[in-house]
Design an enzyme around this catalytic site. Structure first.
Site, PDB file in Angstrom:
ATOM      1  N   ARG A 136       0.814  -1.190  -0.274  1.00  0.00           N
ATOM      2  CA  ARG A 136      -0.378   0.117   0.127  1.00  0.00           C
ATOM      3  C   ARG A 136       1.270   1.273   0.067  1.00  0.00           C
ATOM      4  O   ARG A 136       1.886   1.540   0.709  1.00  0.00           O
ATOM      5  CB  ARG A 136      -1.033  -0.188   1.104  1.00  0.00           C
ATOM      6  N   HIS A 142      -1.436  -0.382  -9.885  1.00  0.00           N
ATOM      7  CA  HIS A 142      -1.829  -1.010  -9.068  1.00  0.00           C
ATOM      8  C   HIS A 142      -2.471  -2.109  -9.463  1.00  0.00           C
ATOM      9  O   HIS A 142      -3.686  -2.692  -9.391  1.00  0.00           O
ATOM     10  CB  HIS A 142      -3.007  -0.245  -8.323  1.00  0.00           C
TER      11      HIS A 142
HETATM   12  C1  OXD Z   1      -5.491  -6.344  -2.839  1.00  0.00           C
HETATM   13  C2  OXD Z   1      -4.589  -5.657  -3.620  1.00  0.00           C
HETATM   14  O1  OXD Z   1      -5.133  -6.076  -1.950  1.00  0.00           O
HETATM   15  O2  OXD Z   1      -5.128  -6.026  -4.980  1.00  0.00           O
HETATM   16  O3  OXD Z   1      -5.908  -7.590  -2.782  1.00  0.00           O
HETATM   17  O4  OXD Z   1      -4.173  -4.678  -3.412  1.00  0.00           O
END
Ligand code: OXD
Length: 309
Positions: free
Chosen positions: A224, A272
């Site tokens: 993240r 992402h």
């Molecule tokens: C998840 C993502 O949390 O793809 O699965 O970021």
């Protein structure tokens, strides 16, 4: 009984088809066509609009379309008495490992250095470092991190692992807790972050901790954006302390066009995509969890809300 699907990035169609095939008894609704809220027993969501879930009074469970649930927990009006369930692997671990392996090999074979040289039309050769002399530090040794470690180990790297609580994975030099972070980072040349984002791990990679990494170290963040202090990363790259970064996640997504990461010569940006819940693969786990909830059994991947994952 109905399930409400909400995601601004996932296509609902494959999920609709998979539900029609495997659990036709449940009506599949896609936000904003919510219909009668009293029908909705399940919500299958990725980063739902804050306040949406509390408008569903008959929810039996909230099912995350990802492994991380920080985007759901961020909702200050989240109904906290409704079980929250995340994906456990469900095809994501293989994808995360592929991405991390790509990144580890990229930095190990100094592709970030050669990419800079190419921009400057420079032909300079560097002797490759044997894998046994290269340390790859993996933060977060849950399902994803440990899958990566298993796939990385046969390549012969020196693998270090960092986790909140002690862990013992074969072939991994393990560190844990607050006290273990500094020695872990001091020995890590390629850092791969798999941690969940919680109150404890937010900004775990700040200026002070980035300075603990050895000179020239590189970072792969596929967990993240909130783990990393973006300004501190830029400063560490610009001062020459860090060598490069491969980033899949950001404080703000989509990454705003004016963000300096887009144009930084030592930063590789991906949108992402390290792992993506593919309906065909993940649907069986989601349906199994619905069946478990219906039978009053514990679902797989039940989130401990206080812990954050
Ligand atoms: C998840 C993502 O949390 O793809 O699965 O970021």
């Amino acid at each position: 009984m109905a399930i409400l699907f909400y995601s601004e990035v996932d296509d609902p169609e494959p999920w609709r088809q998979a539900f029609a095939r495997d659990l036709p008894a449940i009506a599949f609704r896609v936000w904003p066509d919510v219909g009668d809220v009293d029908d909705i027993a399940y919500a299958l969501v990725w980063k739902p609009q804050p306040g949406l879930l509390k408008t569903l009074p008959k929810l039996k469970a909230i099912l995350s379309l990802g492994a991380g649930v920080d985007g759901i927990l961020a909702d200050s009006e989240l109904p906290r008495d409704v079980p929250l369930i995340r994906l456990v692997d469900a095809g994501l671990a293989q994808q995360m490992s592929e991405y991390a392996l790509y990144g580890a090999l990229h930095f190990h074979r100094q592709m970030h250095v050669y990419a800079l040289q190419q921009r400057q039309v420079q032909w300079r050769m560097f002797e490759p470092v044997p894998a046994a002399h290269r340390s790859v530090g993996v933060m977060g040794l849950g399902v994803m991190g440990s899958d990566f470690v298993r796939k990385l180990a046969p390549l012969g790297f020196r693998v270090l692992g960092y986790s909140r609580t002690p862990s013992a994975l074969p072939g991994v030099v393990s560190f844990h807790g607050e006290a273990g972070l500094r020695p872990f980072l001091e020995q890590t040349e390629i850092l791969v972050n798999f941690l969940p984002l919680t109150g404890e791990t937010r900004r775990i990679l700040n200026a002070e901790r980035l300075a603990w990494l050895p000179r020239g170290a590189c970072i792969i963040n596929l967990a993240r954006g909130g783990h990393l202090d973006e300004a501190a990363l830029l400063a560490a790259l610009d001062s020459g302390h860090l060598g490069g970064a491969l980033l899949d996640v950001f404080d703000r997504e989509p990454l705003p066009p004016e963000h300096p990461f887009w144009r930084h010569p030592q930063i590789f940006v991906t949108p992402h995509i390290a792992a993506w819940a593919v309906a065909e693969v993940a649907v069986s786990q989601v349906i199994e969890n619905i069946r478990r909830v219906e039978r009053g059994e514990q679902p797989l991947g039940l989130v401990m809300i206080e812990r954050g994952y």
